[in-house]
Design a protein around this motif. Structure first.
Motif, short mmCIF file in Angstrom:
data_model
loop_
_atom_site.label_atom_id
_atom_site.label_comp_id
_atom_site.label_asym_id
_atom_site.label_seq_id
_atom_site.Cartn_x
_atom_site.Cartn_y
_atom_site.Cartn_z
N ASP A 20 0.86 -1.25 0.07
CA ASP A 20 0.08 0.19 0.01
C ASP A 20 0.85 1.09 0.08
O ASP A 20 0.51 2.36 -0.79
CB ASP A 20 -1.04 0.01 1.24
CG ASP A 20 -1.95 1.17 1.17
OD1 ASP A 20 -2.54 1.43 0.41
OD2 ASP A 20 -1.69 2.03 2.21
N ALA A 21 1.98 1.33 0.76
CA ALA A 21 2.98 2.37 0.98
C ALA A 21 3.52 2.85 -0.54
O ALA A 21 3.64 3.85 -1.06
CB ALA A 21 3.95 2.20 1.91
N VAL A 22 3.96 1.48 -1.31
CA VAL A 22 4.47 1.60 -2.60
C VAL A 22 3.49 2.34 -3.57
O VAL A 22 3.76 3.12 -4.16
CB VAL A 22 4.89 0.32 -3.17
CG1 VAL A 22 5.30 0.73 -4.81
CG2 VAL A 22 6.08 -0.05 -2.43
N ASN A 23 2.30 1.94 -3.39
CA ASN A 23 1.04 2.40 -4.39
C ASN A 23 1.01 3.99 -4.09
O ASN A 23 0.72 4.74 -4.91
CB ASN A 23 -0.17 1.62 -4.14
CG ASN A 23 -0.05 0.17 -4.68
OD1 ASN A 23 0.68 0.07 -5.79
ND2 ASN A 23 -0.85 -0.77 -4.24
N GLN A 24 0.87 4.28 -2.66
CA GLN A 24 0.58 5.63 -2.43
C GLN A 24 1.62 6.62 -2.79
O GLN A 24 1.45 7.65 -3.35
CB GLN A 24 0.49 5.82 -0.80
CG GLN A 24 -0.74 5.02 -0.30
CD GLN A 24 -2.28 5.95 -0.60
OE1 GLN A 24 -1.98 7.14 -0.98
NE2 GLN A 24 -3.22 5.19 -0.42
N ILE A 25 3.11 6.23 -2.65
CA ILE A 25 4.21 7.12 -2.93
C ILE A 25 4.41 7.08 -4.62
O ILE A 25 4.43 8.24 -5.10
CB ILE A 25 5.35 6.32 -2.29
CG1 ILE A 25 5.46 6.44 -1.00
CG2 ILE A 25 6.60 7.16 -2.98
CD1 ILE A 25 6.51 5.60 -0.25
N VAL A 26 4.07 5.98 -5.27
CA VAL A 26 3.89 6.16 -6.73
C VAL A 26 2.94 7.25 -7.18
O VAL A 26 3.36 8.06 -8.08
CB VAL A 26 3.54 4.77 -7.38
CG1 VAL A 26 3.30 4.90 -8.87
CG2 VAL A 26 4.78 3.89 -7.03
N GLU A 27 1.81 7.30 -6.69
CA GLU A 27 0.64 8.17 -7.07
C GLU A 27 1.43 9.79 -6.60
O GLU A 27 0.91 10.59 -7.66
CB GLU A 27 -0.63 7.87 -6.17
CG GLU A 27 -1.35 6.52 -6.77
CD GLU A 27 -1.48 6.85 -8.41
OE1 GLU A 27 -2.15 7.86 -8.61
OE2 GLU A 27 -1.79 5.75 -8.93
N LEU A 28 1.91 9.80 -5.59
CA LEU A 28 2.34 11.32 -5.11
C LEU A 28 3.59 11.54 -6.19
O LEU A 28 3.56 12.71 -6.63
CB LEU A 28 2.83 10.74 -3.91
CG LEU A 28 1.89 11.01 -2.66
CD1 LEU A 28 2.63 10.62 -1.25
CD2 LEU A 28 1.08 12.40 -2.54
N ILE A 29 4.23 10.83 -6.47
CA ILE A 29 5.55 11.06 -7.42
C ILE A 29 5.04 11.34 -8.78
O ILE A 29 5.46 12.32 -9.36
CB ILE A 29 6.47 9.80 -7.33
CG1 ILE A 29 7.27 9.69 -6.17
CG2 ILE A 29 7.49 9.97 -8.80
CD1 ILE A 29 8.11 8.58 -6.14
N LYS A 30 3.74 10.47 -9.21
CA LYS A 30 2.92 11.02 -10.59
C LYS A 30 2.67 12.19 -10.49
O LYS A 30 2.81 13.00 -11.42
CB LYS A 30 2.15 9.75 -10.90
CG LYS A 30 1.42 10.06 -12.25
CD LYS A 30 0.51 8.90 -12.54
CE LYS A 30 -0.69 9.14 -11.77
NZ LYS A 30 -1.88 8.18 -12.55
N LYS A 31 1.81 12.68 -9.51
CA LYS A 31 1.19 13.92 -9.40
C LYS A 31 2.33 15.03 -9.34
O LYS A 31 2.34 16.26 -9.96
CB LYS A 31 0.63 13.86 -8.09
CG LYS A 31 -0.38 15.13 -8.01
CD LYS A 31 -1.08 15.17 -6.45
CE LYS A 31 -2.17 14.03 -6.48
NZ LYS A 31 -3.02 14.19 -5.44
N LEU A 32 3.41 14.70 -8.69
CA LEU A 32 4.59 15.68 -8.76
C LEU A 32 5.16 15.94 -9.99
O LEU A 32 5.72 16.93 -10.18
CB LEU A 32 5.46 15.30 -7.61
CG LEU A 32 5.05 15.65 -6.03
CD1 LEU A 32 5.98 14.61 -5.01
CD2 LEU A 32 5.01 17.14 -5.68
N SER A 33 5.16 14.78 -10.88
CA SER A 33 5.77 15.09 -12.05
C SER A 33 4.99 15.97 -12.92
O SER A 33 5.50 16.41 -13.85
CB SER A 33 5.78 13.71 -12.79
OG SER A 33 4.61 13.00 -13.34
N TYR A 34 3.90 16.21 -12.54
CA TYR A 34 3.20 17.29 -13.37
C TYR A 34 2.81 18.46 -12.79
O TYR A 34 2.83 19.57 -13.45
CB TYR A 34 1.64 16.80 -13.66
CG TYR A 34 1.51 15.67 -14.68
CD1 TYR A 34 1.53 15.69 -15.93
CD2 TYR A 34 1.61 14.27 -14.17
CE1 TYR A 34 1.55 14.85 -17.02
CE2 TYR A 34 1.42 13.19 -15.14
CZ TYR A 34 1.52 13.42 -16.52
OH TYR A 34 1.49 12.39 -17.48
#
Length: 327
Positions: free
Chosen positions: A61-75
């Motif tokens: 779950d932590a991996v999924n949450q962090i991936v989503e945050l990084i994706k959002k930050l890339s935009y």
């Protein structure tokens, strides 16, 4: 009244390197956040303990949450999203989920803004004031193809001089085919966990590196216990012991290697060394023309005594006699 803004971690390392001539050895730089009432760790120690003693279990779950945050930050990079990422990485150190996190990003890489990912990596490395965010930035750079002259890659080389970041910097430099020279540089400039990680990943390609590993590889205080067998293998210990004569510097370095091998503390040492009995016998021979270490001779004697399959029992008597003469 003018408010003094604390410099970022990169700025502190950059300035310290500038002041100390491209090394942090002996510097008092302390960038690991301390929390009242918790165990205090030296730079790189907590990650080293995870790697060597605890494994790297992670929460999906932590991996999924962090991936989503990084994706959002890339935009779109916002202070709020950066803080959320920092909170996740404070609770779950990035060393425990680096591989699955990178794998998850690679599997969904088309969902990320590639230019924004580069900018995020650069921002986290350059502007962060917490170590886990810097590591995250270094790690993200491993997904990006960078030229050797790239400014971000240069920053990653710099932060790698600090023991807390050495391992992460080397992983990213390896991904960009520029790690081995820095491995050697980090190994020479550190006496802490950075040296452990650098020597472990170092590819020995010439005599200069091999000589240094023999003479200096295990001269690093308590952490040398992780390096005995690695230095014996990469430095070709057996080759040096077979020389007719060795220098004082070589003998002292070899003594330190054998001290680590015979301890067999956090990692196996002498029990996995090829031709261990013969190598110990050769060390004993060289000790007759150098300042012998009673501690190493004693450990070697005690280890040889419990070897049931030892073919040449004479070597035990030779160690016993050498210890008697030193008493």
């Amino acid at each position: 009244m003018k408010i003094k803004i604390k410099p970022s971690i990169y700025q502190q390392i950059h300035q310290s390197l500038k002041n100390n001539g491209d090394t942090l050895k002996g510097s008092q730089l302390d960038l690991v956040r301390k929390q009242v009432g918790t165990l205090q760790f030296a730079a790189g120690a907590q990650d080293g303990i995870y790697l060597y003693h605890m494994g790297t279990d992670y929460a999906e779950d932590a991996v999924n949450q962090i991936v989503e945050l990084i994706k959002k930050l890339s935009y779109h990079k916002t202070r709020w999203t950066i803080r959320k990422l920092e909170n996740w990485l404070t609770d779950i150190r990035i060393i425990t989920l680096a591989d699955p996190l990178l794998t998850a990003i690679v599997e969904r890489i088309d969902e990320f803004n590639s230019k924004g990912l580069y900018q995020l990596s650069d921002y986290l490395v350059t502007a962060s004031k917490t170590t886990e965010l810097v590591k995250c930035g270094i790690m993200l750079a491993s997904l990006i193809e960078l030229t050797l002259e790239n400014e971000l890659l240069q920053k990653i080389r710099e932060v790698g001089y600090y023991d807390e970041f050495t391992l992460f910097s080397l992983i990213t430099l390896e991904a960009n085919n520029s790690s081995n020279q820095m491995c050697f540089e980090y190994a020479k400039s550190s006496l802490g966990w950075g040296k452990v990680h650098a020597i472990t990943r170092l590819e020995v390609t010439n005599n200069e590196t091999r000589d240094w590993i023999i003479q200096q590889g295990c001269l690093t205080g308590d952490l040398a216990m992780y390096l005995g067998r690695i230095c014996a293998e990469k430095g070709q210990l057996y080759h040096y012991l077979q020389k007719e004569m060795i220098t004082e510097a070589e003998f002292n370095g070899i003594t330190a290697i054998f001290s680590c091998l015979l301890d067999e503390g956090p990692v196996l040492g002498i029990s996995l060394l090829p031709e261990a009995e013969e190598q110990l016998a050769l060390y004993l021979k060289h000790s007759q023309t150098h300042q012998a270490s009673i501690d190493v001779l004693t450990k070697a004697y005690e280890w040889l005594k419990i070897q049931e399959d030892l073919e040449d029992k004479q070597v035990i008597m030779e160690f016993q006699l050498a210890l008697k003469n030193l008493a």
